[in-house]
Design an enzyme around this catalytic site. Structure first.
Site, mmCIF file in Angstrom:
data_model
loop_
_atom_site.group_PDB
_atom_site.id
_atom_site.type_symbol
_atom_site.label_atom_id
_atom_site.label_comp_id
_atom_site.label_asym_id
_atom_site.label_seq_id
_atom_site.Cartn_x
_atom_site.Cartn_y
_atom_site.Cartn_z
ATOM 1 N N SER A 177 -3.807 -24.828 -11.962
ATOM 2 C CA SER A 177 -2.402 -24.565 -12.260
ATOM 3 C C SER A 177 -2.087 -25.091 -13.661
ATOM 4 O O SER A 177 -2.241 -26.281 -13.927
ATOM 5 C CB SER A 177 -1.528 -25.272 -11.207
ATOM 6 O OG SER A 177 -0.165 -25.212 -11.557
ATOM 7 N N LYS A 195 -3.346 -20.037 -12.450
ATOM 8 C CA LYS A 195 -1.907 -19.966 -12.161
ATOM 9 C C LYS A 195 -1.177 -20.516 -13.372
ATOM 10 O O LYS A 195 -1.550 -21.566 -13.897
ATOM 11 C CB LYS A 195 -1.631 -20.795 -10.916
ATOM 12 C CG LYS A 195 -0.209 -21.326 -10.739
ATOM 13 C CD LYS A 195 -0.021 -21.847 -9.316
ATOM 14 C CE LYS A 195 0.949 -23.013 -9.267
ATOM 15 N NZ LYS A 195 1.130 -23.519 -7.889
ATOM 16 N N LYS A 208 2.657 -21.556 -14.937
ATOM 17 C CA LYS A 208 4.053 -21.819 -14.618
ATOM 18 C C LYS A 208 4.918 -20.981 -15.549
ATOM 19 O O LYS A 208 4.635 -20.865 -16.754
ATOM 20 C CB LYS A 208 4.358 -23.298 -14.849
ATOM 21 C CG LYS A 208 3.607 -24.229 -13.909
ATOM 22 C CD LYS A 208 4.196 -24.185 -12.513
ATOM 23 C CE LYS A 208 3.605 -25.270 -11.636
ATOM 24 N NZ LYS A 208 4.160 -25.246 -10.282
ATOM 25 N N ASP A 245 3.840 -18.987 -11.200
ATOM 26 C CA ASP A 245 4.653 -19.822 -10.300
ATOM 27 C C ASP A 245 5.961 -20.157 -10.998
ATOM 28 O O ASP A 245 5.968 -20.771 -12.065
ATOM 29 C CB ASP A 245 3.889 -21.113 -9.948
ATOM 30 C CG ASP A 245 4.635 -21.990 -8.937
ATOM 31 O OD1 ASP A 245 5.720 -21.587 -8.463
ATOM 32 O OD2 ASP A 245 4.122 -23.086 -8.622
ATOM 33 N N GLU A 280 4.723 -16.757 -7.266
ATOM 34 C CA GLU A 280 5.040 -17.838 -6.339
ATOM 35 C C GLU A 280 6.491 -18.288 -6.512
ATOM 36 O O GLU A 280 6.925 -18.566 -7.632
ATOM 37 C CB GLU A 280 4.071 -19.000 -6.602
ATOM 38 C CG GLU A 280 4.226 -20.190 -5.676
ATOM 39 C CD GLU A 280 3.204 -21.306 -5.977
ATOM 40 O OE1 GLU A 280 2.278 -21.085 -6.786
ATOM 41 O OE2 GLU A 280 3.345 -22.397 -5.404
ATOM 42 N N ASP A 299 6.430 -21.112 -1.549
ATOM 43 C CA ASP A 299 6.023 -22.512 -1.605
ATOM 44 C C ASP A 299 7.214 -23.329 -1.076
ATOM 45 O O ASP A 299 7.302 -23.635 0.118
ATOM 46 C CB ASP A 299 5.648 -22.860 -3.065
ATOM 47 C CG ASP A 299 5.373 -24.339 -3.324
ATOM 48 O OD1 ASP A 299 5.619 -25.166 -2.444
ATOM 49 O OD2 ASP A 299 4.926 -24.689 -4.443
ATOM 50 N N LYS A 343 1.223 -26.682 1.470
ATOM 51 C CA LYS A 343 1.038 -28.039 0.959
ATOM 52 C C LYS A 343 1.242 -28.964 2.141
ATOM 53 O O LYS A 343 2.302 -28.921 2.782
ATOM 54 C CB LYS A 343 2.064 -28.368 -0.135
ATOM 55 C CG LYS A 343 1.813 -27.650 -1.441
ATOM 56 C CD LYS A 343 2.836 -28.033 -2.485
ATOM 57 C CE LYS A 343 2.626 -27.204 -3.747
ATOM 58 N NZ LYS A 343 3.779 -27.319 -4.667
ATOM 59 N N GLY A 397 -1.046 -27.725 -4.746
ATOM 60 C CA GLY A 397 -1.345 -29.071 -5.236
ATOM 61 C C GLY A 397 -0.071 -29.776 -5.660
ATOM 62 O O GLY A 397 0.955 -29.128 -5.927
HETATM 63 O O1 OSB Z 1 4.919 -25.689 -7.395
HETATM 64 O O2 OSB Z 1 2.860 -25.779 -6.970
HETATM 65 C C1 OSB Z 1 3.877 -26.292 -7.447
HETATM 66 C C2 OSB Z 1 2.857 -29.554 -9.139
HETATM 67 C C3 OSB Z 1 3.956 -30.347 -8.878
HETATM 68 C C4 OSB Z 1 5.019 -29.809 -8.187
HETATM 69 C C5 OSB Z 1 4.984 -28.482 -7.762
HETATM 70 C C6 OSB Z 1 3.881 -27.692 -8.008
HETATM 71 C C7 OSB Z 1 2.817 -28.225 -8.726
HETATM 72 C C8 OSB Z 1 1.644 -27.413 -9.048
HETATM 73 C C9 OSB Z 1 0.284 -27.947 -8.739
HETATM 74 O O3 OSB Z 1 1.711 -26.327 -9.559
HETATM 75 C C10 OSB Z 1 -0.318 -28.670 -9.850
HETATM 76 C C11 OSB Z 1 -1.591 -29.345 -9.521
HETATM 77 O O4 OSB Z 1 -1.679 -30.151 -8.565
HETATM 78 O O5 OSB Z 1 -2.527 -29.110 -10.266
HETATM 79 MG MG MG Z 2 4.571 -23.852 -6.442
#
Ligand code: OSB
Ligand code: MG
Length: 370
Positions: free
Chosen positions: A135, A161, A163, A189, A214, A239, A263, A291
């Protein structure tokens, strides 16, 4: 299972990079490490609540409070035979899933150690290796995202992934497609940063063959997600909206998503994660393991749950060394082959907590006894 002592430790672990999402950024990971001692053994888990209530309503402080004031006393006041009993015991407490999950997870680890099997096996998993993705956070420039995509593709991660947030979305995805091609397994995401007013942006994103988008809409929505899903070819993955198998059932029935991110912390534990997994499997909805920027302890739990068969999409459990100069477990949670992690066959989570490393990061600790 006789529980003799429960230790809560709060750790501050500096991240190797700034991880930014649409709701905020993390440079210092604030985590609660829970260790449950009984009958000569110890089980560990990590609470994924964040310092601020922006991903969900919990914080490190509220999780500590819920454990100290309600959950730990419940564990000491009631006999427990299996981790499923813990799930039942905590059920009358509304939400606070991350606080519940960490105690339940530590007991799952202890339970599988007492049985002399791996946590993966105790959960019913059968894989010996899992595919993992990565991510990538929001970066100051699109170019910096591209550099990270290049590096992580080179490491063989099986899913990329990225953001997104309004104003940092279509250009990011378009640039990745232009530079790396249509074959890259790519997803976005949004962490709830959009509304139905952004339908045009969603439709643009829909052109890029993403594996999924996501959580585009509100954290507490499944109605608008269903409307949006009807407008898109790209599967929506939920999520933030899913906290239980009941949430999953309703979202699937409404057509709010075609994929679910599980999660363990968000849904209140491994037992509920298994229920969601089984329900989704029966309804042809693939799942993957999200994660929360975990240390190796949380990663070990994520690897274990990912061994269940309907975890068919690579999750966000990237290698420890991406995040930490020094992790708190041994061996480190690292790739064994490009984009793959081995599932340990040692007992329990299969990684040992390193007290010296914990000592380096711990800022507060307490022990509870019956
Ligand atoms: O939305 O998946 C999420 C990290 C913190 C809070 C929310 C999210 C995330 C991530 C995972 O995208 C990041 C990671 O653990 O590498
Ligand atoms: Mg997410």
């Amino acid at each position: 299972m006789k529980i003799e002592r429960i230790e809560l430790q709060q750790l501050h672990m500096p991240l190797r990079f700034r991880f930014e999402t649409s709701f905020g950024s993390t440079v210092m990971k604030d985590l609660l490490l829970v260790s449950v001692y009984g009958e000569g053994g110890v089980g560990h888990a990590e609470c994924v609540a964040m310092p601020d209530p922006y991903y969900n309503e919990e914080t490190t402080e509220t999780a500590w409070h819920m454990m100290e004031r309600f959950l730990v006393p419940k564990l000491f006041a009631n006999p427990i035979e299996t981790p499923e009993d813990v799930d039942r015991l905590f059920a009358p407490v509304r939400r606070n899933n991350m606080a519940k999950a960490v105690l339940e997870g530590a007991i799952w680890d202890l339970y599988s150690k007492q049985k002399g099997i791996s946590l993966a096996k105790a959960l019913g998993g059968e894989k010996s290796v899992i595919d993992v993705g990565i991510s990538i956070g929001i970066e100051p420039t699109v170019g910096q995202v591209l550099d990270k995509v290049e590096r992580h593709l080179g490491e063989g991660y099986k899913k990329i992934k990225v953001k997104i947030k309004p104003g940092f979305d279509v250009e990011v995805i378009r640039s990745i497609r232009e530079r790396f091609g249509d074959d890259v397994p790519l997803m976005a995401d949004a962490n709830s940063a959009y509304t139905m007013e952004h339908l045009d942006v969603m439709k643009e994103l829909d052109q890029y063959g993403l594996i999924m988008i996501e959580q585009p809409l509100a954290h507490d929505d499944i109605i608008d997600h269903a409307k949006l899903q009807k407008e898109l070819r790209t599967p929506i993955c939920l999520d933030e909206s899913i906290h239980s198998v009941e949430d999953a059932r309703k979202a699937i029935e409404l057509g709010s998503c075609k994929i679910i991110n599980i999660k363990v912390g968000r849904v209140g534990g491994l037992t509920e994660s298994k229920r969601i997994h089984d329900f989704c499997q029966a309804h042809d909805i693939p799942v993957w393991c999200g994660g929360m920027i975990e240390s190796g302890v949380g990663r070990a739990h994520n690897i274990a749950i990912t061994t269940l068969p309907n975890f068919t999409i690579p999750g966000d459990t990237a290698a420890s060394s991406r995040y930490w100069e020094e992790d708190i477990v041994e061996p480190g949670v690292e790739l064994v082959a490009p984009g793959q992690m081995a599932v340990p066959d040692r007992h329990g989570i299969g990684f040992t907590v390193n007290p010296r490393a914990v000592g380096k990061y711990v800022i507060r600790s307490v022990n509870f006894r019956p």
